[in-house]
Design a protein around this motif. Structure first.
Motif, PDB file in Angstrom:
ATOM      1  N   TYR A   1       1.690   2.200  -3.531  1.00 36.08           N
ATOM      2  CA  TYR A   1       0.558   2.809  -4.236  1.00 36.08           C
ATOM      3  C   TYR A   1       0.317   4.233  -3.721  1.00 36.08           C
ATOM      4  N   ASN A   2       0.523   4.450  -2.408  1.00 41.70           N
ATOM      5  CA  ASN A   2       0.341   5.805  -1.863  1.00 41.70           C
ATOM      6  C   ASN A   2       1.310   6.790  -2.517  1.00 41.70           C
TER       7      ASN A   2
ATOM      8  N   PRO B   1       2.442   5.417 -18.118  1.00 43.78           N
ATOM      9  CA  PRO B   1       1.933   4.279 -17.349  1.00 43.78           C
ATOM     10  C   PRO B   1       2.699   2.980 -17.590  1.00 43.78           C
TER      11      PRO B   1
ATOM     12  N   LEU C   1       2.776   6.354  -5.593  1.00 46.22           N
ATOM     13  CA  LEU C   1       2.437   6.475  -7.022  1.00 46.22           C
ATOM     14  C   LEU C   1       1.191   7.339  -7.222  1.00 46.22           C
ATOM     15  N   GLU C   2       0.268   7.274  -6.246  1.00 49.28           N
ATOM     16  CA  GLU C   2      -0.979   8.047  -6.371  1.00 49.28           C
ATOM     17  C   GLU C   2      -0.895   9.398  -5.672  1.00 49.28           C
ATOM     18  N   LYS C   3       0.300   9.757  -5.198  1.00 49.48           N
ATOM     19  CA  LYS C   3       0.563  11.049  -4.524  1.00 49.48           C
ATOM     20  C   LYS C   3      -0.264  11.213  -3.241  1.00 49.48           C
ATOM     21  N   LYS C   4      -0.560  10.087  -2.595  1.00 53.63           N
ATOM     22  CA  LYS C   4      -1.286  10.174  -1.322  1.00 53.63           C
ATOM     23  C   LYS C   4      -0.315  10.265  -0.163  1.00 53.63           C
TER      24      LYS C   4
ATOM     25  N   ARG D   1       2.042  -2.120 -12.325  1.00 56.55           N
ATOM     26  CA  ARG D   1       1.789  -2.775 -11.039  1.00 56.55           C
ATOM     27  C   ARG D   1       1.947  -4.290 -11.063  1.00 56.55           C
TER      28      ARG D   1
ATOM     29  N   GLU E   1       9.741  12.281 -11.773  1.00 54.20           N
ATOM     30  CA  GLU E   1       8.696  11.356 -12.210  1.00 54.20           C
ATOM     31  C   GLU E   1       8.653  11.313 -13.729  1.00 54.20           C
TER      32      GLU E   1
ATOM     33  N   HIS F   1       5.562   2.624 -12.441  1.00 55.06           N
ATOM     34  CA  HIS F   1       4.104   2.803 -12.438  1.00 55.06           C
ATOM     35  C   HIS F   1       3.370   1.495 -12.687  1.00 55.06           C
TER      36      HIS F   1
ATOM     37  N   GLN G   1       0.834  -1.209   0.000  1.00 57.73           N
ATOM     38  CA  GLN G   1       0.000   0.000   0.000  1.00 57.73           C
ATOM     39  C   GLN G   1       0.867   1.258   0.000  1.00 57.73           C
TER      40      GLN G   1
END
Ligand code: GTA
Length: 325
Positions: free
Chosen positions: A165-166, A184, A168-171, A213, A180, A211, A162
């Motif tokens: 993914y955080n 994709p 990669l998704e800028k979370k 997965r 960057e 990117h 996770q």
């Protein structure tokens, strides 16, 4: 210290100081304060590396504890601060003096005696096992072993990705991104690794997360991935020399096999830094991986690969049960 641009302490670290060691809920994990954590036992320590791995817990209102791993590490010296170590008034205790030799013990002010604390909270049993000092064995994994033993195992249980993914998704860590390429299929994100505090270049450590997965590890790579791998190598080097002034010839750029996290990523470490996991039994230089795939697209689906496993790891037991060790 290496010449060139110096890394800067990052904003979120300063925020952390202001927060008195409270981790906020930035798209991942639970909020907690360092002072909420209680030490249960020492998992491992190294006098040479000045690091200790602790099994800790946070006791909730119900009295029930939730496991955490805390890694405390004395940070490397920062050359520009060294003169202060001798000059700033502090308690310097002479321990022994013999002829031309003497030893002092210094108690430096807080800004000169930092300790980096890395916390995994909540931690799984697997995290605790990972940091526990244990006997290590080398496995020689053929492609058949990979298909019959390792792959089913990593599909059934591996560390959560996770955190990847955080990023990669800028979370999470969005303000730490160094470079960057948003494509994709052939793009990636380059960020400072968790292990690097960015205060000095001696232990420079960045990580490139692709990117795509579906690529779990070196074992999945074929010539189809060459454009992606070449982008990581080329653009990663360019971004690091531009931001930190460290040229590609002073970087060790490699993949781990086995990785802990099964989402393809590439490690960039300072050549002079003996980074954990950079030894021959685990590190595969990206430039060599690219050459191997260019020569034979199915290179990593043919050859045996060696990697270390701790004695009580379930995967080691699977290899034992199959009579492979
Ligand atoms: N930016 O959230 C994250 C994050 N996480 C969860 C892991 N990484 C992260 N980076 C960012 N944000 O280099 C980094 C890790 C690692 C890479 C994953 O992703 O720091 P890998 O899949 O090949 O797994 O790489 P690896 O190398 O086993 O992971 P890890 O956790 O670094 O463990 C390696 C061993 O290093 C440990 O078993 C431990 O024995 C040893 N070690 C020595 N010093 C340290 C230290 N200071 N901190 C942690 N581990 C250390």
């Amino acid at each position: 210290m290496a010449e060139g641009p110096q890394p800067k302490r990052k904003r979120e670290e300063e925020e952390g100081e202001k927060n008195g060691g409270t981790a906020t809920q930035g798209g991942a994990g639970a909020a907690f304060a360092l002072s909420d954590l209680r030490v249960r036992r020492v998992l491992r320590e190294s006098a040479r590396d000045k690091i200790v791995f602790l099994h800790a817990e946070r006791v909730g209102l119900s009295g029930e504890g939730t496991d955490a791993v805390v890694i405390l590490e004395k940070t490397p010296f920062q050359e520009e601060k060294i003169p202060d170590l001798l000059k700033k008034p502090m308690n310097a205790e002479l321990q022994m003096h013999n002829d031309i030799y003497c030893t002092f013990y210094l108690s430096p002010p807080p800004e000169l005696s930092e300790i980096k604390a890395t916390v995994v909270y909540p931690a799984t049993e697997k995290h605790i096992q990972k940091y526990l000092r244990q006997e290590v064995h080398l496995i020689r994994e053929t492609w058949e072993d990979y298909k019959n033993i390792t792959l089913p195992f990593i599909q059934s249980q591996s560390f959560s990705i996770q955190w990847v993914y955080n990023i990669l998704e800028k979370k999470a860590e969005a303000d730490r991104i160094v470079h960057e390429n948003p494509d994709p299929s052939n793009g990636f994100v380059l960020v400072p690794d968790l292990k690097w505090n960015q205060n000095q270049l001696e232990d420079l450590y960045l990580i490139a997360l692709v990117h795509r997965r579906e690529i779990k590890s070196l074992r999945d790579l074929t010539a189809e991935h060459l454009p992606l791998l070449r982008n990581v190598l080329q653009e990663g080097k360019e971004a690091i020399v531009k931001r930190f002034g460290v040229p590609g010839s002073q970087l060790r750029i490699y993949l781990h096999y086995q990785p802990s996290y099964h989402h393809l990523h590439v490690h960039f470490t300072a050549l002079g830094y003996d980074a954990p996991g950079s030894s021959v039994e685990r590190a595969h230089l990206l430039a060599d991986v690219i050459d191997n795939l260019a020569m034979d697209s199915t290179y990593y689906q043919k050859r045996a690969l060696t990697f270390p496993l701790r004695a009580d790891e379930p995967l080691f037991k699977k290899f034992q049960e199959a009579g492979k060790v």
